[in-house]
Write a protein that holds these residues in place. Structure first.
Motif, PDB file in Angstrom:
ATOM      1  N   GLU A 198     -17.301 -11.962   4.633  1.00 31.14           N
ATOM      2  CA  GLU A 198     -17.489 -10.632   5.214  1.00 31.14           C
ATOM      3  C   GLU A 198     -16.821 -10.496   6.583  1.00 31.14           C
ATOM      4  N   LEU A 199     -16.638 -11.611   7.278  1.00 32.48           N
ATOM      5  CA  LEU A 199     -16.024 -11.555   8.604  1.00 32.48           C
ATOM      6  C   LEU A 199     -14.543 -11.209   8.491  1.00 32.48           C
ATOM      7  N   SER A 200     -14.047 -10.479   9.464  1.00 32.29           N
ATOM      8  CA  SER A 200     -12.626 -10.149   9.472  1.00 32.29           C
ATOM      9  C   SER A 200     -11.809 -11.350   9.927  1.00 32.29           C
ATOM     10  N   ALA A 201     -10.507 -11.240   9.751  1.00 30.07           N
ATOM     11  CA  ALA A 201      -9.611 -12.327  10.154  1.00 30.07           C
ATOM     12  C   ALA A 201      -9.548 -12.489  11.664  1.00 30.07           C
ATOM     13  N   ASP A 202     -10.183 -11.595  12.406  1.00 25.65           N
ATOM     14  CA  ASP A 202     -10.216 -11.716  13.865  1.00 25.65           C
ATOM     15  C   ASP A 202     -11.087 -12.876  14.326  1.00 25.65           C
ATOM     16  N   TYR A 203     -11.955 -13.330  13.447  1.00 28.49           N
ATOM     17  CA  TYR A 203     -12.824 -14.457  13.792  1.00 28.49           C
ATOM     18  C   TYR A 203     -12.133 -15.756  13.407  1.00 28.49           C
ATOM     19  N   HIS A 204     -12.184 -16.733  14.295  1.00 30.71           N
ATOM     20  CA  HIS A 204     -11.464 -17.988  14.089  1.00 30.71           C
ATOM     21  C   HIS A 204     -12.445 -19.105  13.714  1.00 30.71           C
ATOM     22  N   ILE A 205     -12.336 -19.554  12.472  1.00 28.39           N
ATOM     23  CA  ILE A 205     -13.144 -20.673  11.988  1.00 28.39           C
ATOM     24  C   ILE A 205     -12.220 -21.882  11.886  1.00 28.39           C
ATOM     25  N   GLU A 206     -12.423 -22.836  12.767  1.00 31.10           N
ATOM     26  CA  GLU A 206     -11.543 -24.003  12.815  1.00 31.10           C
ATOM     27  C   GLU A 206     -11.867 -25.030  11.738  1.00 31.10           C
ATOM     28  N   ARG A 207     -13.117 -25.092  11.323  1.00 30.45           N
ATOM     29  CA  ARG A 207     -13.511 -26.018  10.249  1.00 30.45           C
ATOM     30  C   ARG A 207     -14.801 -25.522   9.614  1.00 30.45           C
ATOM     31  N   PHE A 208     -14.849 -25.558   8.293  1.00 31.33           N
ATOM     32  CA  PHE A 208     -16.039 -25.197   7.520  1.00 31.33           C
ATOM     33  C   PHE A 208     -16.522 -26.463   6.833  1.00 31.33           C
ATOM     34  N   ILE A 209     -17.754 -26.873   7.127  1.00 34.33           N
ATOM     35  CA  ILE A 209     -18.315 -28.114   6.580  1.00 34.33           C
ATOM     36  C   ILE A 209     -19.550 -27.767   5.758  1.00 34.33           C
ATOM     37  N   THR A 210     -19.491 -28.043   4.471  1.00 35.84           N
ATOM     38  CA  THR A 210     -20.628 -27.787   3.588  1.00 35.84           C
ATOM     39  C   THR A 210     -21.288 -29.105   3.217  1.00 35.84           C
ATOM     40  N   LEU A 211     -22.597 -29.143   3.341  1.00 40.77           N
ATOM     41  CA  LEU A 211     -23.393 -30.333   3.043  1.00 40.77           C
ATOM     42  C   LEU A 211     -24.363 -30.010   1.913  1.00 40.77           C
ATOM     43  N   ALA A 212     -24.345 -30.826   0.857  1.00 41.42           N
ATOM     44  CA  ALA A 212     -25.290 -30.662  -0.255  1.00 41.42           C
ATOM     45  C   ALA A 212     -25.227 -29.257  -0.836  1.00 41.42           C
ATOM     46  N   SER A 213     -24.044 -28.796  -1.161  1.00 38.76           N
ATOM     47  CA  SER A 213     -23.862 -27.411  -1.580  1.00 38.76           C
ATOM     48  C   SER A 213     -24.073 -27.215  -3.080  1.00 38.76           C
ATOM     49  N   PRO A 214     -24.837 -26.159  -3.458  1.00 42.46           N
ATOM     50  CA  PRO A 214     -24.978 -25.819  -4.881  1.00 42.46           C
ATOM     51  C   PRO A 214     -23.933 -24.807  -5.349  1.00 42.46           C
ATOM     52  N   LEU A 215     -22.920 -24.516  -4.539  1.00 41.95           N
ATOM     53  CA  LEU A 215     -21.921 -23.510  -4.902  1.00 41.95           C
ATOM     54  C   LEU A 215     -21.258 -23.753  -6.267  1.00 41.95           C
ATOM     55  N   PRO A 216     -21.016 -24.994  -6.712  1.00 40.34           N
ATOM     56  CA  PRO A 216     -20.365 -25.166  -8.009  1.00 40.34           C
ATOM     57  C   PRO A 216     -21.234 -24.841  -9.219  1.00 40.34           C
ATOM     58  N   PHE A 217     -22.548 -24.666  -9.050  1.00 40.98           N
ATOM     59  CA  PHE A 217     -23.424 -24.431 -10.197  1.00 40.98           C
ATOM     60  C   PHE A 217     -23.189 -23.044 -10.784  1.00 40.98           C
ATOM     61  N   ASN A 218     -23.253 -22.965 -12.113  1.00 40.97           N
ATOM     62  CA  ASN A 218     -23.056 -21.696 -12.800  1.00 40.97           C
ATOM     63  C   ASN A 218     -24.071 -20.645 -12.379  1.00 40.97           C
ATOM     64  N   VAL A 219     -25.313 -21.071 -12.153  1.00 29.73           N
ATOM     65  CA  VAL A 219     -26.355 -20.119 -11.781  1.00 29.73           C
ATOM     66  C   VAL A 219     -26.068 -19.494 -10.421  1.00 29.73           C
ATOM     67  N   VAL A 220     -25.373 -20.202  -9.550  1.00 28.72           N
ATOM     68  CA  VAL A 220     -24.969 -19.653  -8.253  1.00 28.72           C
ATOM     69  C   VAL A 220     -23.723 -18.790  -8.426  1.00 28.72           C
ATOM     70  N   GLN A 221     -22.787 -19.256  -9.226  1.00 25.92           N
ATOM     71  CA  GLN A 221     -21.528 -18.548  -9.396  1.00 25.92           C
ATOM     72  C   GLN A 221     -21.699 -17.149  -9.995  1.00 25.92           C
ATOM     73  N   ARG A 222     -22.718 -16.961 -10.806  1.00 32.87           N
ATOM     74  CA  ARG A 222     -22.918 -15.646 -11.410  1.00 32.87           C
ATOM     75  C   ARG A 222     -23.312 -14.609 -10.361  1.00 32.87           C
ATOM     76  N   HIS A 223     -23.694 -15.068  -9.163  1.00 33.42           N
ATOM     77  CA  HIS A 223     -24.047 -14.142  -8.082  1.00 33.42           C
ATOM     78  C   HIS A 223     -22.947 -14.046  -7.024  1.00 33.42           C
ATOM     79  N   ILE A 224     -21.833 -14.732  -7.255  1.00 34.44           N
ATOM     80  CA  ILE A 224     -20.649 -14.551  -6.414  1.00 34.44           C
ATOM     81  C   ILE A 224     -19.807 -13.478  -7.082  1.00 34.44           C
TER      82      ILE A 224
END
Length: 305
Positions: A198-224
């Motif tokens: 949601e953030l615009s490209a004006d915001y600078h994220i130098e590194r994104f670190i995800t720990l123990a992420s459920p993002l790959p699960f199908n049940v999560v993906q259906r809400h992306i």
């Protein structure tokens, strides 16, 4: 440089102060054990806490699980098994009694009783891991169980006001005139991903670190709602730390689901056998600590130049 820590589920027993203290304690243990020091003048911390938002919702009434749909014996027994597992709550630790990862304990000598306890816990985690892998192929059933046992995820997916309240609190930590490292854990990785999109490209994220992420699960993906993509404001790299012993973070983030460039850097690590998903195992891990520290140091050296 601003470092933003985004927590996951089951934080309602904390408040903003105790949450920040606990995560800083674990982080500082990792720094200390790796003989690393940070100059506080070069960076700032932010700990957006949203656990209190859950208490303002009557989430019990929001849950509607029709257990009559679960006809097989295995699934009939599954909810009671998960309920017993969930009730094994561990009180919040202070700095002195946060356990050290085995990576730092070179002279560990477990008693026979402790060895049996660890083996028992390992067997339980492996069983849960296999169950979650199976459920990944049945997202409707998986979602029904999420509704029952993970109230935060249910509300986040189906209550727009709840989701927006969380996003507003986290977004307020970002400054378009500052560089950021975002570190998210568990459900917080899903929330962080959505916020960064949601953030615009004006915001600078130098590194994104995800720990123990459920993002790959199908049940999560259906809400992306859109295909997975690289956040516009992510100027640097994305590191994902996962553990195969952690039943909520079994899968790495790879193509075809995460099919964009630069590729996500997946790092397989080990945490605690008896608490494989908790932040105490991830945030003090030497690989995670170095991933954070090296980016801060690079930024600090650039300041000198």
């Amino acid at each position: 440089m601003k470092i933003i820590f985004i927590h996951g589920i089951n934080q309602q027993n904390l408040d903003a102060v105790s949450f920040e203290k606990h995560w800083l304690d674990v982080f500082n243990i990792g720094l200390d054990r790796n003989n690393l020091n940070l100059d506080a003048e070069d960076f700032r911390f932010a700990f957006p806490f949203y656990g209190d938002i859950l208490t303002s919702y009557n989430f019990k009434n929001a849950i509607n699980l029709d257990m009559a749909r679960l006809n097989y014996n295995f699934f009939d027994k599954l909810p009671s098994f998960l309920e017993r597992y969930r009730k094994q709550e561990i009180p919040l630790q202070t700095t002195d009694d946060v356990p050290l990862l085995p990576h730092y304990e070179y002279d560990l000598n477990y008693s026979l009783k402790n060895k049996f306890l660890l083996l028992s816990q390992l067997a339980k985690d492996r069983a849960l891991k296999e169950m979650v892998i199976l459920l990944n192929h049945f997202p409707n059933l998986h979602e029904s169980l999420v509704e029952k046992f993970v109230a935060e995820a249910y509300l986040y997916w189906y209550k727009p006001a709840f989701k927006q309240a969380i996003h507003d609190r986290i977004t307020a930590c970002f400054d378009p005139n500052e560089k950021h490292i975002v570190i998210a854990h568990s459900l917080g990785t899903v929330i962080a991903y959505n916020v960064l999109q949601e953030l615009s490209a004006d915001y600078h994220i130098e590194r994104f670190i995800t720990l123990a992420s459920p993002l790959p699960f199908n049940v999560v993906q259906r809400h992306i709602h859109e295909p997975m993509s690289r956040p516009k404001g992510l100027q640097g790299d994305w590191y994902n730390f996962y553990s195969r012993d952690d039943y909520l973070t079994t899968f790495p983030m790879v193509a075809p689901l995460f099919d964009f460039e630069p590729r996500i850097q997946n790092k397989l690590i080990t945490t605690f056998v008896d608490r494989p998903h908790e932040i105490i195992g991830y945030l003090q891990h030497p690989s995670v600590i170095r991933c954070i520290f090296e980016k801060i140091c690079n930024f600090s050296s650039n300041l000198v130049d």
